[in-house]
Each structure stands twice: as structure tokens, then as C-alpha cells.
Motif scaffolding. Structure first.
Motif, PDB file in Angstrom:
ATOM      1  N   ARG A   2       0.817  -1.204   0.000  1.00  0.00           N
ATOM      2  CA  ARG A   2       0.000   0.000   0.000  1.00  0.00           C
ATOM      3  C   ARG A   2       0.853   1.257   0.000  1.00  0.00           C
ATOM      4  O   ARG A   2       0.547   2.253  -0.639  1.00  0.00           O
ATOM      5  CB  ARG A   2      -0.934   0.001   1.205  1.00  0.00           C
ATOM      6  CG  ARG A   2      -2.022  -1.059   1.126  1.00  0.00           C
ATOM      7  CD  ARG A   2      -2.926  -1.026   2.340  1.00  0.00           C
ATOM      8  NE  ARG A   2      -3.944  -2.064   2.245  1.00  0.00           N
ATOM      9  CZ  ARG A   2      -4.821  -2.310   3.200  1.00  0.00           C
ATOM     10  NH1 ARG A   2      -4.775  -1.596   4.329  1.00  0.00           N
ATOM     11  NH2 ARG A   2      -5.716  -3.251   3.051  1.00  0.00           N
ATOM     12  N   LYS A 158       5.934  -6.610  -9.716  1.00  0.00           N
ATOM     13  CA  LYS A 158       5.243  -7.791 -10.242  1.00  0.00           C
ATOM     14  C   LYS A 158       6.245  -8.760 -10.868  1.00  0.00           C
ATOM     15  O   LYS A 158       6.135  -9.992 -10.690  1.00  0.00           O
ATOM     16  CB  LYS A 158       4.207  -7.361 -11.284  1.00  0.00           C
ATOM     17  CG  LYS A 158       3.462  -8.536 -11.908  1.00  0.00           C
ATOM     18  CD  LYS A 158       2.501  -8.085 -12.993  1.00  0.00           C
ATOM     19  CE  LYS A 158       1.845  -9.280 -13.665  1.00  0.00           C
ATOM     20  NZ  LYS A 158       0.938  -8.869 -14.765  1.00  0.00           N
ATOM     21  N   ALA A 187      -1.397 -14.477  -4.838  1.00  0.00           N
ATOM     22  CA  ALA A 187      -2.403 -13.488  -4.434  1.00  0.00           C
ATOM     23  C   ALA A 187      -1.824 -12.068  -4.501  1.00  0.00           C
ATOM     24  O   ALA A 187      -2.506 -11.121  -4.926  1.00  0.00           O
ATOM     25  CB  ALA A 187      -2.901 -13.797  -3.025  1.00  0.00           C
ATOM     26  N   GLU A 188      -0.563 -11.942  -4.097  1.00  0.00           N
ATOM     27  CA  GLU A 188       0.091 -10.637  -4.164  1.00  0.00           C
ATOM     28  C   GLU A 188       0.281 -10.181  -5.609  1.00  0.00           C
ATOM     29  O   GLU A 188       0.164  -8.999  -5.927  1.00  0.00           O
ATOM     30  CB  GLU A 188       1.443 -10.697  -3.441  1.00  0.00           C
ATOM     31  CG  GLU A 188       2.144  -9.351  -3.300  1.00  0.00           C
ATOM     32  CD  GLU A 188       1.430  -8.406  -2.365  1.00  0.00           C
ATOM     33  OE1 GLU A 188       1.683  -7.186  -2.449  1.00  0.00           O
ATOM     34  OE2 GLU A 188       0.593  -8.865  -1.543  1.00  0.00           O
ATOM     35  N   LYS A 191      -3.058  -8.881  -6.765  1.00  0.00           N
ATOM     36  CA  LYS A 191      -3.293  -7.574  -6.159  1.00  0.00           C
ATOM     37  C   LYS A 191      -2.483  -6.496  -6.867  1.00  0.00           C
ATOM     38  O   LYS A 191      -2.968  -5.384  -7.106  1.00  0.00           O
ATOM     39  CB  LYS A 191      -2.929  -7.634  -4.678  1.00  0.00           C
ATOM     40  CG  LYS A 191      -3.140  -6.309  -3.944  1.00  0.00           C
ATOM     41  CD  LYS A 191      -2.722  -6.448  -2.494  1.00  0.00           C
ATOM     42  CE  LYS A 191      -2.826  -5.105  -1.775  1.00  0.00           C
ATOM     43  NZ  LYS A 191      -2.375  -5.200  -0.364  1.00  0.00           N
ATOM     44  N   THR A 192      -1.250  -6.842  -7.236  1.00  0.00           N
ATOM     45  CA  THR A 192      -0.402  -5.885  -7.967  1.00  0.00           C
ATOM     46  C   THR A 192      -0.984  -5.593  -9.342  1.00  0.00           C
ATOM     47  O   THR A 192      -0.928  -4.466  -9.833  1.00  0.00           O
ATOM     48  CB  THR A 192       1.023  -6.445  -8.100  1.00  0.00           C
ATOM     49  OG1 THR A 192       1.539  -6.751  -6.798  1.00  0.00           O
ATOM     50  CG2 THR A 192       1.943  -5.424  -8.762  1.00  0.00           C
ATOM     51  N   GLN A 194      -4.112  -5.476 -10.058  1.00  0.00           N
ATOM     52  CA  GLN A 194      -5.189  -4.505  -9.821  1.00  0.00           C
ATOM     53  C   GLN A 194      -4.633  -3.082  -9.690  1.00  0.00           C
ATOM     54  O   GLN A 194      -5.180  -2.124 -10.250  1.00  0.00           O
ATOM     55  CB  GLN A 194      -5.955  -4.882  -8.552  1.00  0.00           C
ATOM     56  CG  GLN A 194      -6.798  -6.131  -8.678  1.00  0.00           C
ATOM     57  CD  GLN A 194      -7.486  -6.485  -7.369  1.00  0.00           C
ATOM     58  OE1 GLN A 194      -6.951  -6.246  -6.286  1.00  0.00           O
ATOM     59  NE2 GLN A 194      -8.679  -7.063  -7.459  1.00  0.00           N
ATOM     60  N   ASN A 195      -3.546  -2.958  -8.952  1.00  0.00           N
ATOM     61  CA  ASN A 195      -2.935  -1.635  -8.760  1.00  0.00           C
ATOM     62  C   ASN A 195      -2.396  -1.068 -10.073  1.00  0.00           C
ATOM     63  O   ASN A 195      -2.466   0.134 -10.321  1.00  0.00           O
ATOM     64  CB  ASN A 195      -1.810  -1.730  -7.729  1.00  0.00           C
ATOM     65  CG  ASN A 195      -2.329  -2.049  -6.340  1.00  0.00           C
ATOM     66  OD1 ASN A 195      -3.463  -1.719  -6.003  1.00  0.00           O
ATOM     67  ND2 ASN A 195      -1.505  -2.700  -5.529  1.00  0.00           N
TER      68      ASN A 195
END
Length: 419
Positions: A2, A158, A187-188, A191-192, A194-195
Motif C-alpha cells: 500500500r 510484479k 495473491a500478491e 493484487k499488484t 489490480q494496482n
């Protein structure tokens, strides 16, 4: 991750470029020429041209025509012994008159001066309004640089995660690593992703807004230089367009002061008139005929002297107000420059520390990678160290962009740039 996404932005807010990078100075210049307000200068000059023509007409002869028929219920009558004169009750007159100014006390010249200064003041006020584009375009430009750097770091992050997941997958297949550890990495990665998507959409909005301002097509393929406004040097000599506004306002009041004196000076005109009708100056002759007249006229509005001193005092007081406004403006500008210069000095020292921090973070991450692959630390511990390294790299780039912005802000605040 974050913290990695928290990038300081300074404000929310055609032709393509496939060769040389665009610069902040170019974007500001394009925005000025593309902004609708620039058209107002042309209209103002056209209005001035018409007003100047009207003022010049003060020296043109004034020609007028009049026609009149009159019926009088009473007329002059002479009833003397041996002479009985009766005049008709109707009278007729047509007149063509000409009047020429020969001395107006400098009134026309004064009007020219006031009109010229009014035009210069209006144009300069437009320039001051256009100058506000500097800050708005600068904010967009810097936000794009920050957004691009944030996206670049996310993509590196990533890539590192995918490499680690690839190595870990072999360990899972061999039963050396828990499958849950691989799930955490994957999962990370998602999430990356998405960012990255969110960052790209934010950049797309900034590209469209900058395209609107500049009138040029700007997108993700456009290269941006990182040269501050007005060059790499910070200049604090105050040359804001508002300074010229204060000077023009003062000159305009001086022109009004002279105009007050001019209005109190007598005006001299000459005139002539050609008439046809009856009766004329010789009212005894009641025949329709031609007759003429000429005149020299002096007009003096004596009542203008009553308030002469009062009007001059009002002008002087208004000049004092302008001086005070100028002093306040300079005070605020100097205050801002002091704060901005201090920020620039702080950023220079912070960037010196960034390289040291990055070197140390890279060493820690390399050790953490080996420890995770050997099962000595958890994936969460590894991600924490990787995130810290990438955050250090991002911080350096953010500090560099902020230093660029600090120089741009100083040059914009001082007004040392010309566009």
C-alpha cells in the motif's frame, strides 16, 4: 504494497510525439496559445482601433443640416403715420453649418493616452490570467511523471514476484515448500495487477486533460523530459506579469490626473453657416433668400474648477492604494519564495541519502530472497523486504521529480519564465 502506491500528487486535476521528448516549457506555451482567453486580446485591440478612430474624429469638421418651418401667433408690426408694416406669421429656415475645433486644450491627446493605457492594462490583465496556466499545466505534468514512475515500480514489483513464484513452484512440486506460501505470492501478484490497472486509468485521465490544455495529442507513448520550467536553475528575481499591471494602473491614474486639468481649459472653435429662408438678420426683408454667418466660439466650463482639487486628491489616494497593493503582493511572493527555496535545499540533501538507502535495501532483499527459497523466512517477511527496496527506489525518483517541481515552482512564482 500500500505504501508503494501512495505517491504524492500536487493536484487532482493535436499532433503526436514519437521523436523528441516534450518539455514542460513547451506544454505551457502550447496551453497559452490554445486557451480560449488568448482570443480576447485580439478583440480588445480591435475595440481600441475603433475607439481611436472615434477620438480622431474630434478634429474633423462637424457638418450639420437643419430645416425648420414656424408659425407665430404674434409678429412685430409697425404702424406709424405714413408707414404701415405687417410681417407674415410664418417663417422658414434651412441651414447648413460647419464647425471646426482649433484648440481643445489637449483633450484629444489626453483621450488617446487614456485609451492606449486602458488597452495595455486589459491585455496585461489577460496575460496575468493566462499565467495561471503555468501552475495548472505544471501540476498535470508532474503528476504524469509521478504516475509513470509509480507504474514502473509496480511492474518491477510484479516481475520480482513472478520470478519468486516460479522458483517456489518447483519447491512446491518437490514437497520442499508449502503450497500456501505459493498461494500468498500469487495473491500478491493479482493484487499488484489490480494496482497496475488503476494506475494506468489514472494516467489516461491525466493524458486527456493535458491534451485538452495543450491542443496536442499526448498519451502513454509520449516521452517527457524532466527539465524544470525555465531551465534547471532556480531564479528568484520577481518579474511577475502583475507587476506590470500595477505600473500601468499607476500610469493610467497619471493620465486621468492630466485629463482633469485639461477639462478645466477653455476650448476654441470656428464655425460658419449658410442659410436659406425668412426672416434673416434683417427681419425687415421678408423675402426668401440666402444669407450666412461665421463665428469664433470660446467655451469654458467654469464649474469644473469647483471640484478640481477634490478630483486630484481622489486620484492621488487611488495611487496610494495601488502602491499598497503592490507592496502586499511582493510581500506574499517573497514569503512563498522563502518557503519554496527551503524545500528545494531539503530535497537536495534527501536525494544524497537515497542512493545509500537503496544500496542497503538491495543487500537486505538479496539475503531475504535466499532465506525464503530455503524456507528460513516466510513469504510475508520476504515481501516486506522487497517492498522496502522498491519503496526506496520510488522515494528517490519522487524526490527527484519533487526537486524538479520545486525549481519550476520557484521560477513560476518569481515570474522569471516567459511563455
Amino acid at each position: 504494497m500500500r505504501k508503494l502506491l501512495t505517491v504524492l500528487c500536487f493536484a487532482p486535476v493535436g499532433t503526436g510525439f514519437s521523436q523528441a521528448p516534450i518539455s514542460l516549457d513547451s506544454c505551457i506555451a502550447w496551453s497559452k496559445n490554445n486557451y480560449p482567453l488568448i482570443k480576447q486580446n485580439e478583440v480588445t485591440l480591435q475595440q481600441t482601433e475603433q475607439n481611436e478612430k472615434s477620438i480622431r474624429e474630434n478634429w474633423l469638421p462637424k457638418l450639420s443640416f437643419m430645416g425648420q418651418a414656424t408659425y407665430n401667433t404674434e409678429v412685430v408690426q409697425f404702424d406709424f403715420p405714413g408707414m404701415n408694416l405687417k410681417f407674415p406669421h410664418d417663417a422658414y429656415l434651412t441651414s447648413l453649418s460647419l464647425e471646426q475645433n482649433i484648440y481643445d486644450g489637449g483633450q484629444t491627446k489626453s483621450q488617446h493616452s487614456v485609451e492606449k493605457l486602458n488597452t495595455e492594462l486589459t491585455v496585461q490583465q489577460n496575460e496575468a490570467e493566462l499565467y495561471k496556466l503555468v501552475e495548472r499545466v505544471n501540476q498535470l505534468y508532474v503528476n504524469i511523471l509521478l504516475g509513470r514512475e509509480n507504474l514502473h515500480i509496480l511492474e518491477l514489483y510484479k516481475e520480482d514476484l513472478e520470478n519468486s513464484a516460479k522458483n517456489m513452484r518447483a519447491g512446491v512440486n518437490n514437497g520442499l515448500v508449502l503450497a500456501s506460501s505459493l498461494d500468498e505470492l500469487e495473491a500478491e501478484i493479482l493484487k499488484t495487477d489490480q494496482n497496475i490497472i488503476e494506475s494506468k486509468f489514472q494516467l489516461e485521465g491525466l493524458y486527456k486533460t493535458l491534451t485538452l490544455f495543450t491542443g496536442k495529442t499526448i498519451d502513454e507513448k509520449t516521452e517527457f523530459s524532466e527539465i524544470p520550467i525555465g531551465g534547471s536553475a532556480a531564479r528568484i528575481e520577481i518579474q511577475r506579469p502583475e507587476m506590470k499591471i500595477f505600473d500601468l494602473q499607476s500610469k493610467l491614474l497619471d493620465a486621468h490626473y492630466k485629463q482633469i486639468n485639461v477639462n478645466a481649459i477653455p476650448k476654441v472653435t470656428v464655425g460658419a453657416a449658410g442659410n436659406y429662408g425668412r426672416p434673416g438678420p434683417n427681419f425687415i426683408n421678408q423675402n426668401l433668400r440666402f444669407f450666412g454667418s461665421a463665428n469664433l466660439t470660446i467655451r469654458w466650463n467654469i464649474s469644473s474648477l469647483y471640484g478640481l482639487k477634490r478630483e486630484k486628491t481622489k486620484v492621488e489616494l487611488n495611487k496610494n492604494l495601488i502602491d499598497i497593493q503592490k507592496e502586499v503582493f511582493l510581500f506574499n511572493i517573497e514569503s512563498s519564495l522563502n518557503t519554496q527555496t527551503a524545500q528545494l535545499n531539503a530535497l537536495a540533501q534527501m536525494i544524497e541519502k537515497d542512493d545509500i538507502i537503496i544500496g542497503k535495501r538491495q543487500n537486505v532483499t538479496a539475503t531475504a530472497t535466499s532465506q525464503m527459497e530455503n524456507g528460513k523466512i516466510t513469504v510475508v517477511d520476504y515481501l516486506s523486504q522487497l517492498n522496502a527496496e522498491l519503496q526506496a527506489k520510488l522515494n528517490k525518483k519522487v524526490h527527484e521529480i519533487k526537486r524538479m517541481n520545486a525549481i519550476s515552482t520557484i521560477n513560476a512564482t518569481s515570474g522569471s519564465i516567459k511563455f
